[in-house]
Design a protein around this motif. Structure first.
Motif, PDB file in Angstrom:
ATOM      1  N   VAL A 114       9.211  51.574 -72.313  1.00  0.00           N
ATOM      2  CA  VAL A 114       7.832  51.491 -73.141  1.00  0.00           C
ATOM      3  C   VAL A 114       8.870  52.875 -74.405  1.00  0.00           C
TER       4      VAL A 114
ATOM      5  N   ARG B  42       6.422  46.233 -84.326  1.00  0.00           N
ATOM      6  CA  ARG B  42       7.087  46.631 -82.605  1.00  0.00           C
ATOM      7  C   ARG B  42       6.791  46.094 -81.644  1.00  0.00           C
TER       8      ARG B  42
ATOM      9  N   ILE C  52       5.709  46.637 -79.154  1.00  0.00           N
ATOM     10  CA  ILE C  52       4.464  46.892 -77.818  1.00  0.00           C
ATOM     11  C   ILE C  52       3.996  45.806 -78.737  1.00  0.00           C
ATOM     12  N   ASP C  53       3.625  45.893 -80.202  1.00  0.00           N
ATOM     13  CA  ASP C  53       2.341  45.019 -80.432  1.00  0.00           C
ATOM     14  C   ASP C  53       2.450  43.174 -79.700  1.00  0.00           C
ATOM     15  N   GLU C  54       3.282  43.235 -79.212  1.00  0.00           N
ATOM     16  CA  GLU C  54       3.305  41.081 -79.345  1.00  0.00           C
ATOM     17  C   GLU C  54       3.618  40.807 -76.942  1.00  0.00           C
TER      18      GLU C  54
ATOM     19  N   ARG D 164       3.593  43.125 -74.068  1.00  0.00           N
ATOM     20  CA  ARG D 164       2.474  44.440 -73.431  1.00  0.00           C
ATOM     21  C   ARG D 164       2.593  43.760 -71.853  1.00  0.00           C
TER      22      ARG D 164
END
Ligand SMILES: Cc1cc2nc3c(=O)[nH]c(=O)nc-3n(C[C@H](O)[C@H](O)[C@H](O)COP(=O)(O)OP(=O)(O)OC[C@H]3O[C@@H](n4cnc5c(N)ncnc54)[C@H](O)[C@@H]3O)c2cc1C
Lengths: 399, 356
Positions: free
Chosen positions: A278, A290, A292-294, A298
């Motif tokens: 994370v 970032r 985390i936006d893909e 996720r």
């Protein structure tokens, strides 16, 4: 049913702060760095500092070297440590098991001789069950113990005695009656590792933990070091596993966290793995994007978070088997997620999240092996919980 | 690492909950034996069993007392749903319960309906995907429902159709129906609109998935029990096949998956009852894992039974088929991963990703 946040009294909060401050002082970054390099499994200075507070056995009465803490506080001592060390220091839990075995099966003389030092953090103990030709079939040991007056002479070779390089004792299964059936001819001893004829030789592992060969060449020990009756070594060994479920550390409201951590911290390892992933996912790249936006990132984080939550609610005997499988699966997948720099280990420039994912990926493989393999545990669950007829390997263990 | 919040982790049932569980375990054992399940195929509905269930009060026990219910929570409903799943009870329990609870949250316009549901004279079902005229969707329980509750372009509606519903054949023998809000209806009652309607609809869909998760846990447990029994009884090479690890170990893994699924469902239900803002991620996890556990349990179950497991004579196929339909009707279970990530990490910020 109750999953509400624990309500801690002001006193307990204050105690918790004290625990945190303790670790900040006695479990420093440098120590952890050294542990990463050496994989000793113990940090002697930490053990001493804990012993000074009675925190090696925090739930024990003060007269027995403990701190007399209620279950919740006793759990916080361990919980905070595991939060800091993740998969490091895997030997902190098992020492309780050896001590518990000594308490139950040792003579009063032996208990008085050994346990106070353990409580003070001065004495460390290891498991010496496994041999080159006796692993899953733990009763197949060849190491011999021959009586000579009030002493025993021990000769043989143990393998995977983790922690032996720092420990004062190893709890050893030895064959005392070569003519008896294999499970009946064993006796358990707590062998002092400073005795003459003991040689410890290191074994390096894929996960970075150090373990050892221990050679016993005509090692003479007093009968005081015997645990349980002559010929009852297998019962003592089996009980030590049973005791595992009644750890001296209290459970209280922290039950889900702490007993899990006693299992070599695997549940904690899964948490450390997910947290590292994370953290990686939230760090912006040079172009500002970032991970985390893909969606692919996720999905994977959600998979791993699901496994983490699942393991925290999976009951007793199943959790070890499934956590090991989840660790192996998720560590590989989360390392894939990181891409090329995932190959870089801790200490290498550009290693993502300090190489944590790469390390846990290697470390995870061992979790299905030590403490009895997950296959052996499946045999036991099949027989004892599902009521399936005995598999041959299990049958042999009882004969 | 952020400060983790320490919570209790107590899965014990209260005396009342234990009584409820045991009562419905024996109710479904008695009233939904496997031949009754089979004779309810292919529609998957037994009117008499439904009426018996109505007389226990279960379909409306989850409504607030002022709407004719007992104020039972999702924990209690999940305990009952698991038992229904264990016996494959051919009744639309989850559709009716979730749709009725949704109606009860949307004002007084449907009071009459709630009374009729409690009396067993009407049933409602929830359309579990947002609806649009011209787009038909499969509504679980819809084939035997008098009304369908759906979210249609920003409005929550209770639709009653002029034509009696008919259901397509389907893998799970579920009483499904096609529903298109653009079709002619006898009435289309708007019960809520705008953001509150959407929020209530999302809550109801999560409840549908959670109670389906509990149902799937029951199915998985039953498949496991059938398989374990078979492994003890069936002999090959002179020994019970359960002595073979190739048989035993997959069953152990199923047992672990099922126990984990049950606990996830309970914890999610408890959170939804007590701390709803903390519940969504847990509810999605419970649903996804239950779908997987039931799939695993029933596939391992078929394999354990060898050739017999692949015949329609084996009850395993009944579980296998229903496990799949319960997992499909809310959409690809893996799509729950995105929802889990949204709840845990916040929504994606594609504008950042767009810079790449
Ligand atoms: C890092 C590490 C630390 C360790 N620390 C200790 C320690 O401190 N003290 C100690 O005493 N031991 C320790 N061990 C040893 C460990 O307990 C053994 O490695 C383990 O029990 C397996 O034994 P083995 O290595 O001989 O494998 P084997 O028994 O040879 O097994 C090989 C493979 O066969 C499978 N297998 C064997 N028998 C069966 C069966 N009946 N049914 C199904 N599958 C079976 C196993 O699951 C495994 O996959 C450690 C091991 C490691 C790797």
């Amino acid at each position: 049913m109750d999953f509400a946040p624990l309500e801690l009294s002001a006193d307990t909060h204050a105690f918790w702060d004290e625990v945190r401050a303790f670790y900040s002082e006695h479990l420093t970054e440098e120590m952890l760095e050294k542990e990463h390099r050496e994989g000793n499994g113990f940090i002697p200075s930490l053990q001493l500092a804990m012993g000074a507070r009675g925190w090696v056995f925090p739930g024990f009465p003060v007269e027995e070297g403990g701190a007399g803490l209620d279950p919740l506080r006793a759990s916080l001592v361990e919980y905070e440590m595991h939060r800091r060390v993740g998969p490091l220091l895997p030997l902190f839990g098992p020492i309780h098991l050896v001590a518990a075995t000594v308490r139950v099966f040792g003579s009063d003389e032996l208990k008085a001789h050994v346990l106070p030092g353990v409580a003070r953090g001065e004495v460390l103990m290891a498991f010496g069950y496994t041999e080159p030709d006796a692993g899953s079939d733990a009763a197949a040991v060849k190491t011999r113990a021959v009586r000579d007056g009030s002493e025993w002479v021990i000769t043989g070779q143990k393998m995977f005695t983790t922690g032996a390089q720092l420990c004062q004792y190893s709890m050893v299964t030895a064959r005392t009656d070569p003519d008896a059936p294999k499970h009946r001819g064993l006796t358990m001893f707590l062998v002092p590792l400073d005795a003459e004829g003991v040689e410890v030789r290191g074994i390096e592992t894929l996960g970075g933990e150090r373990t050892n060969f221990v050679f016993y060449d005509g090692v003479r020990i007093s009968d005081m070091y015997r645990l349980g009756d002559v010929g009852a070594g297998w019962q003592v060994a089996s009980s030590s596993f049973a005791v595992e479920h009644h750890m001296p550390n209290g459970t209280g409201g922290l039950e889900p966290i702490v007993p899990r951590l006693n299992e070599f911290g695997w549940y904690g390892v899964l948490g450390a793995l997910v947290d590292a992933a994370v953290e990686w996912a939230h760090a912006p790249r040079s172009d500002g994007s970032r991970p985390i936006d893909e969606p692919r990132v996720r999905d994977r984080l959600a998979e791993a978070a699901l496994d983490r939550e699942l393991m925290s609610v999976t009951p007793g005997p199943y959790v070890r088997v499934s956590t090991s499988a989840a660790l192996i699966r998720d560590a590989a997948d989360l390392l894939d997620m990181v891409g090329p720099t995932g190959v870089l280990p801790r200490g290498e420039e550009g290693a993502p999240v300090g190489g944590t994912l790469e390390w846990i990926h290697r470390f995870a493989q061992g979790t299905s092996i030590y403490g009895g393999t997950t296959d052996i545990q499946r045999n036991l669950i099949a027989e004892q919980l599902l009521g399936l007829p005995r598999h041959r390997g299990v049958l042999d263990r009882r004969s | 690492m952020a400060d983790a919040e320490l919570r209790n982790n107590d899965f014990s049932l209260s005396d009342d909950q234990e009584t409820l569980r045991a009562t419905f375990a024996s109710f479904f054992e008695r009233e939904s034996p496997i031949d009754r399940v089979r004779s309810a195929e292919p529609l998957g509905f037994d009117e008499k069993l439904w009426q018996q269930l109505v007389s226990t009060g279960v379909p409306t026990m989850g409504l607030p007392p002022d709407r004719g219910g007992d104020g039972a929570g999702l924990v209690e409903l999940a305990l009952v749903a698991e038992q229904a799943g264990y016996r494959l009870a051919p009744v639309p329990l989850v559709p009716v319960v979730t749709a009725a609870r949704l109606l009860a949250r949307c004002g007084n316009a449907t009071t009459e309906w709630l009374a009729a549901i409690a009396a067993g004279t009407r049933r409602v079902a929830l359309a579990v995907h947002p609806a649009r005229a011209g787009e038909a969707q499969l509504v679980p329980g819809g084939a035997v429902a008098d009304g369908i509750v759906g979210f249609v372009e920003n409005h929550l509606v209770l639709a009653t159709r002029s034509e009696p519903a008919s259901g397509p054949r389907n893998i799970g023998s579920e009483p499904l129906t096609w529903w298109d809000p653009g079709d002619p209806h006898e009435s289309l009652l708007e019960v809520a609109s705008g953001a509150p309607a959407r929020a209530s609809f999302d809550d109801a869909c999560r409840e549908w998935r959670l109670l389906s998760a509990a149902t799937l846990v029951g199915m998985a447990q039953a498949a496991l029990d059938l398989a374990v029994q078979y492994a003890k009884d069936r002999v090959a090479f002179g020994v019970p096949i359960g002595t073979f690890q190739a048989i035993a170990h997959p069953l152990v893994d199923v047992a672990g998956a099922v126990q984990g699924a049950r606990h996830l469902a309970w914890k999610a239900a408890w959170l939804a009852d007590h701390e709803p803002e903390q519940a969504p991620a847990e509810m999605e996890m419970a649903y996804l894992h239950s779908c997987r556990a039931a799939q695993q349990a029933t596939a391992v179950g078929i394999h354990t039974q060898g050739g017999f497991g692949f015949t329609l004579e084996s009850d395993m196929q009944l579980y296998f088929r229903r496990a799949k339909s319960a997992a499909l009707l809310a959409g690809d279970p893996r799509a729950r991963l995105a929802a889990i990530a949204d709840h845990l990490y916040g929504p994606a910020q594609p504008e950042l990703t767009g810079q790449r």
